[in-house]
Design a protein around this motif. Sequence first.
Motif, PDB file in Angstrom:
ATOM      1  N   ARG A  54       0.811  -1.218   0.000  1.00  0.00           N
ATOM      2  CA  ARG A  54       0.000   0.000   0.000  1.00  0.00           C
ATOM      3  C   ARG A  54       0.848   1.273   0.000  1.00  0.00           C
ATOM      4  O   ARG A  54       0.563   2.206  -0.735  1.00  0.00           O
ATOM      5  CB  ARG A  54      -0.920   0.022   1.241  1.00  0.00           C
ATOM      6  CG  ARG A  54      -2.062  -0.988   1.169  1.00  0.00           C
ATOM      7  CD  ARG A  54      -2.939  -0.887   2.418  1.00  0.00           C
ATOM      8  NE  ARG A  54      -3.387   0.471   2.618  1.00  0.00           N
ATOM      9  CZ  ARG A  54      -4.465   0.992   2.038  1.00  0.00           C
ATOM     10  NH1 ARG A  54      -5.207   0.258   1.252  1.00  0.00           N
ATOM     11  NH2 ARG A  54      -4.798   2.244   2.274  1.00  0.00           N
ATOM     12  N   GLU A  55       1.904   1.280   0.844  1.00  0.00           N
ATOM     13  CA  GLU A  55       2.602   2.538   1.056  1.00  0.00           C
ATOM     14  C   GLU A  55       3.819   2.722   0.169  1.00  0.00           C
ATOM     15  O   GLU A  55       4.180   3.845  -0.157  1.00  0.00           O
ATOM     16  CB  GLU A  55       2.971   2.668   2.531  1.00  0.00           C
ATOM     17  CG  GLU A  55       1.719   2.902   3.361  1.00  0.00           C
ATOM     18  CD  GLU A  55       1.913   2.716   4.836  1.00  0.00           C
ATOM     19  OE1 GLU A  55       3.057   2.864   5.307  1.00  0.00           O
ATOM     20  OE2 GLU A  55       0.911   2.400   5.517  1.00  0.00           O
ATOM     21  N   ARG A  56       4.454   1.625  -0.213  1.00  0.00           N
ATOM     22  CA  ARG A  56       5.647   1.764  -1.058  1.00  0.00           C
ATOM     23  C   ARG A  56       5.313   1.550  -2.525  1.00  0.00           C
ATOM     24  O   ARG A  56       5.894   2.198  -3.400  1.00  0.00           O
ATOM     25  CB  ARG A  56       6.720   0.763  -0.612  1.00  0.00           C
ATOM     26  CG  ARG A  56       7.249   1.007   0.795  1.00  0.00           C
ATOM     27  CD  ARG A  56       8.166   2.236   0.837  1.00  0.00           C
ATOM     28  NE  ARG A  56       9.297   2.128  -0.066  1.00  0.00           N
ATOM     29  CZ  ARG A  56      10.412   1.450   0.203  1.00  0.00           C
ATOM     30  NH1 ARG A  56      10.544   0.846   1.368  1.00  0.00           N
ATOM     31  NH2 ARG A  56      11.396   1.398  -0.673  1.00  0.00           N
ATOM     32  N   ASP A  81       2.156   1.689  -3.837  1.00  0.00           N
ATOM     33  CA  ASP A  81       0.906   2.387  -4.207  1.00  0.00           C
ATOM     34  C   ASP A  81      -0.189   1.462  -4.709  1.00  0.00           C
ATOM     35  O   ASP A  81      -1.013   1.862  -5.533  1.00  0.00           O
ATOM     36  CB  ASP A  81       1.176   3.475  -5.274  1.00  0.00           C
ATOM     37  CG  ASP A  81       1.803   4.698  -4.656  1.00  0.00           C
ATOM     38  OD1 ASP A  81       1.535   4.955  -3.464  1.00  0.00           O
ATOM     39  OD2 ASP A  81       2.572   5.374  -5.364  1.00  0.00           O
ATOM     40  N   THR A  99      -3.139   0.294  -3.479  1.00  0.00           N
ATOM     41  CA  THR A  99      -4.034   0.513  -2.341  1.00  0.00           C
ATOM     42  C   THR A  99      -5.346  -0.262  -2.450  1.00  0.00           C
ATOM     43  O   THR A  99      -6.237  -0.103  -1.610  1.00  0.00           O
ATOM     44  CB  THR A  99      -4.345   2.015  -2.194  1.00  0.00           C
ATOM     45  OG1 THR A  99      -4.813   2.500  -3.452  1.00  0.00           O
ATOM     46  CG2 THR A  99      -3.117   2.799  -1.775  1.00  0.00           C
ATOM     47  N   GLU A 148      -5.309  -5.654  -7.980  1.00  0.00           N
ATOM     48  CA  GLU A 148      -5.003  -4.882  -9.195  1.00  0.00           C
ATOM     49  C   GLU A 148      -4.496  -5.780 -10.321  1.00  0.00           C
ATOM     50  O   GLU A 148      -4.507  -5.380 -11.484  1.00  0.00           O
ATOM     51  CB  GLU A 148      -3.927  -3.809  -8.901  1.00  0.00           C
ATOM     52  CG  GLU A 148      -4.399  -2.651  -8.039  1.00  0.00           C
ATOM     53  CD  GLU A 148      -4.172  -2.876  -6.547  1.00  0.00           C
ATOM     54  OE1 GLU A 148      -3.941  -4.033  -6.127  1.00  0.00           O
ATOM     55  OE2 GLU A 148      -4.236  -1.878  -5.802  1.00  0.00           O
TER      56      GLU A 148
END
Length: 165
Positions: free
Chosen positions: A30-32, A34, A36, A78
């Motif tokens: 999620r944070e590195r 992207d 999400t 995704e």
Amino acid sequence: MNLSISLTVNGVRQEVELDDPRVTLLDLLRERLDLTGTKKGCDRGQCGACTVLVDGKRINSCLSLAISNDGADIVTIEGLAKGDEFHPVQAAFIAHDGFQCGFCTPGQIMSAVGLIAEGQAGEDAERIREGMSGNLCRCGAYVGITEAVLEATKAVADANRRKAA
Ligand code: FES
Ligand code: FES
């Protein structure tokens, strides 16, 4: 000390530097990276919102350290669709309206994909509910989710039969 790992995410090789060995796979995604679509619900292995496939097996990514996935092949929500074409599980969720709150839906879909690939889904709702019991849905969508997984199980089995013929 920085640690570097490499992993394949949705078919793309990623080299990542970690400044903390305690980073979870969920936070890395999620944070590195992207990505999400994978959701953080409980962050303690109880809700299934963070489910992804690692080397084809479904796991709770909040309970897995990023570093222990060095070299792994990861699929997130995704990575399911092929261009404009939905995965059969995604198509079935749309057809059966299996996403009332939406927050738990990516994890439900990834778990269903894993369950079907394990050959555990069978063709009855009770088995599906048992197999999906690690993914919590607290809303009215659950009936639709079960129906969607039933339909997708048949769709995947038909597609596999066609491939084998
Ligand atoms: S966020 Fe991982 S199981 Fe709930
Ligand atoms: S779809 Fe999220 S709680 Fe039911």
